[in-house]
Each structure stands twice: as C-alpha cells, then as structure tokens.
Design an enzyme around this catalytic site. Structure first.
Site, PDB file in Angstrom:
ATOM      1  CD  GLU A 126      -2.809   1.446   0.351  1.00 53.27           C
ATOM      2  OE1 GLU A 126      -2.373   1.565  -0.801  1.00 53.27           O
ATOM      3  OE2 GLU A 126      -4.009   1.641   0.648  1.00 53.27           O
ATOM      4  CG  ASP A 127      -0.996   4.815  -1.399  1.00 54.05           C
ATOM      5  OD1 ASP A 127      -1.591   4.263  -0.441  1.00 54.05           O
ATOM      6  OD2 ASP A 127      -1.584   5.556  -2.212  1.00 54.05           O
ATOM      7  NE  ARG A 134      -3.766   7.687  -9.104  1.00 51.43           N
ATOM      8  CZ  ARG A 134      -4.280   7.337  -7.927  1.00 51.43           C
ATOM      9  NH1 ARG A 134      -3.480   6.978  -6.939  1.00 51.43           N
ATOM     10  NH2 ARG A 134      -5.581   7.338  -7.730  1.00 51.43           N
ATOM     11  CG  PHE A 163      -3.371  15.296   1.179  1.00 52.42           C
ATOM     12  CD1 PHE A 163      -4.276  14.370   1.675  1.00 52.42           C
ATOM     13  CD2 PHE A 163      -3.119  15.303  -0.187  1.00 52.42           C
ATOM     14  CE1 PHE A 163      -4.928  13.481   0.835  1.00 52.42           C
ATOM     15  CE2 PHE A 163      -3.769  14.423  -1.045  1.00 52.42           C
ATOM     16  CZ  PHE A 163      -4.673  13.505  -0.526  1.00 52.42           C
ATOM     17  CG  ASP A 210      -4.546   8.877   6.650  1.00 45.10           C
ATOM     18  OD1 ASP A 210      -3.834   9.533   7.416  1.00 45.10           O
ATOM     19  OD2 ASP A 210      -5.607   9.333   6.160  1.00 45.10           O
TER      20      ASP A 210
HETATM   21  P1  IMP Z   1      -6.734   4.902   5.527  1.00 40.99           P
HETATM   22  O1  IMP Z   1      -7.839   3.948   5.270  1.00 40.99           O
HETATM   23  O2  IMP Z   1      -7.213   6.121   6.265  1.00 40.99           O
HETATM   24  O3  IMP Z   1      -5.500   4.307   6.162  1.00 40.99           O
HETATM   25  O4  IMP Z   1      -6.395   5.549   4.142  1.00 40.99           O
HETATM   26  C1  IMP Z   1      -5.573   4.994   3.258  1.00 40.99           C
HETATM   27  C2  IMP Z   1      -5.833   5.613   1.913  1.00 40.99           C
HETATM   28  O5  IMP Z   1      -6.118   7.021   1.983  1.00 40.99           O
HETATM   29  C3  IMP Z   1      -4.580   5.488   1.090  1.00 40.99           C
HETATM   30  O6  IMP Z   1      -4.592   4.304   0.356  1.00 40.99           O
HETATM   31  C4  IMP Z   1      -4.634   6.708   0.224  1.00 40.99           C
HETATM   32  O7  IMP Z   1      -5.339   6.411  -0.957  1.00 40.99           O
HETATM   33  C5  IMP Z   1      -5.417   7.726   0.999  1.00 40.99           C
HETATM   34  N1  IMP Z   1      -4.526   8.736   1.643  1.00 40.99           N
HETATM   35  C6  IMP Z   1      -4.314   8.921   2.952  1.00 40.99           C
HETATM   36  N2  IMP Z   1      -3.448   9.927   3.181  1.00 40.99           N
HETATM   37  C7  IMP Z   1      -3.096  10.372   1.959  1.00 40.99           C
HETATM   38  C8  IMP Z   1      -2.193  11.403   1.513  1.00 40.99           C
HETATM   39  O8  IMP Z   1      -1.537  12.129   2.276  1.00 40.99           O
HETATM   40  N3  IMP Z   1      -2.095  11.573   0.163  1.00 40.99           N
HETATM   41  C9  IMP Z   1      -2.780  10.802  -0.731  1.00 40.99           C
HETATM   42  N4  IMP Z   1      -3.623   9.834  -0.365  1.00 40.99           N
HETATM   43  C10 IMP Z   1      -3.785   9.614   0.965  1.00 40.99           C
HETATM   44 MG    MG Z   2      -5.928   7.452  -3.018  1.00 39.80          MG
END
Ligand code: IMP
Ligand code: MG
Length: 177
Positions: A96-97, A162, A149, A100
């Site tokens: 995963e990227d 991207r 962000f 969060d």
């Molecule tokens: P989570 O479910 O809150 O952990 O969110 C994960 C997803 O939110 C990631 O796969 C990203 O697509 C998106 N995301 C969270 N923070 C960022 C950020 O700083 N930049 C871009 N995408 C983000």
């Molecule tokens: Mg995203």
C-alpha cells in the site's frame, strides 16, 4: 492553486525501497511471495519494491473505494476489485502507498486472512502514525511522516500527481505555508 514542496526525494525513496526489498528477501528466504498491490496508489511502489526482492514473486491487485472526498476518507470501505488468484497457503505481502487512519488496510487484512494464506504482511511506503484510528501496523514501513497531505510516487489528489517522481506536500491556498 496548489503549491508542492518536496518531502522525500527520489533518491531517498529509492534507497529506502531497496532496504525494504532486502528485508523481505531475508524474511522469506527460500520461499515465494505474492505481492498484492492496492490500486492505484501502490503501483509505483510495488513496481520498484518488486525489483528489490530477490525471490520467486508473483503480483496480484485489489481495489477499494472509500466513499469520501479526495482528502478525507469517510471510514467506509467497499471492495471494487478482488484478487485474481487463490491466496490459500501463500506468503502474501499487501503493498500500500500509505497507512493513514488504518481503515483501508484493516478491511483488506480481515478480508485476505479469510483466504487462509500461510503468511500475511503489510508493506506501506508511508505511515502517518498520528492519524491512526484502527490498531494496525505495517511490517515493512518506508517512512513515518507528519500529518500532511502528500502526493507523488503513486499518491494522488483527486487522481492528479501520481506520476511525480518525488513525494511532495500539497499546500492549497488558504493554508499557511
Ligand atoms: P486509511 O484507510 O485512512 O489508512 O487511508 C488509506 C488511503 O487514503 C490510502 O490508500 C490513500 O489512498 C489515501 N490517503 C491517505 N493519506 C493520503 C495522503 O496524504 N495523500 C494521498 N492519499 C492519501
Ligand atoms: Mg488514493
């Protein structure tokens, strides 16, 4: 208008991704792994990480949508594309990227564990530790970053940015610099 400020440059990213690849190579020595990329943000990280893993490896991809606007996830996750292959008895690395709130990876972890893999690990290039609302951690984490962000190296803001080679903080007008 957005302003972009480099947080992690391409050299820093490449060095860290190589280290993560070595770690995976050591941890799974003599075995094969399945890298499962979470579309679309993880694709660039996956393609670089994969080339640093000196093991028998295959790829698969999974996709979710998270019902929210581009910056704030709603906390609800829906599967939009499942993996193509059976994961039973496989060494899975979910790629995963960014970690969060942890909602997305908690959902995917629970889903993939029902497929009875032999091992399950998470590789996340970035980790915003301070945002976590679910108790989940990455096994291979590239960088812990502050609550900003970020875009680039696969990460988007409403599908843009991207393709930036560096990871950048986005500042939009109305925010302090
Ligand atoms: P989570 O479910 O809150 O952990 O969110 C994960 C997803 O939110 C990631 O796969 C990203 O697509 C998106 N995301 C969270 N923070 C960022 C950020 O700083 N930049 C871009 N995408 C983000
Ligand atoms: Mg995203």
């Amino acid at each position: 208008m957005e302003r972009l400020k480099v947080l992690l440059n391409r050299e820093q990213i490449a060095k860290r991704v190589a280290e993560l690849g070595e770690q995976v190579t050591r941890d799974f020595a003599g075995e094969s792994v399945v890298l499962i990329g979470v579309l679309k943000g993880a694709t660039i990280f996956l393609s670089d990480l994969a080339r640093e893993i000196k093991l028998d490896a295959t790829f698969d991809f999974i996709a979710v949508s998270s019902y929210g606007n581009s910056r704030e996830p709603s906390g609800e996750v829906k599967l939009t594309k499942d993996v193509d292959h059976s994961m039973e008895g496989k060494n899975i690395i979910l790629v995963e990227d960014i970690l969060d709130t942890g909602v997305t990876l908690t959902y995917l972890k629970n889903l993939l564990l029902t497929r009875r893999p032999k091992a399950f690990k998470i590789a996340a290039l970035l980790d915003k530790v301070s945002r976590r609302i679910q108790p989940i951690h990455g096994d291979y984490v590239g960088f812990e970053i502050p609550n900003e962000f970020v875009v680039g190296y696969g990460l988007d803001l409403a599908e843009r940015f991207r393709n930036l080679p560096d990871i950048c903080i986005v500042e939009t007008d109305g925010e302090s610099s």
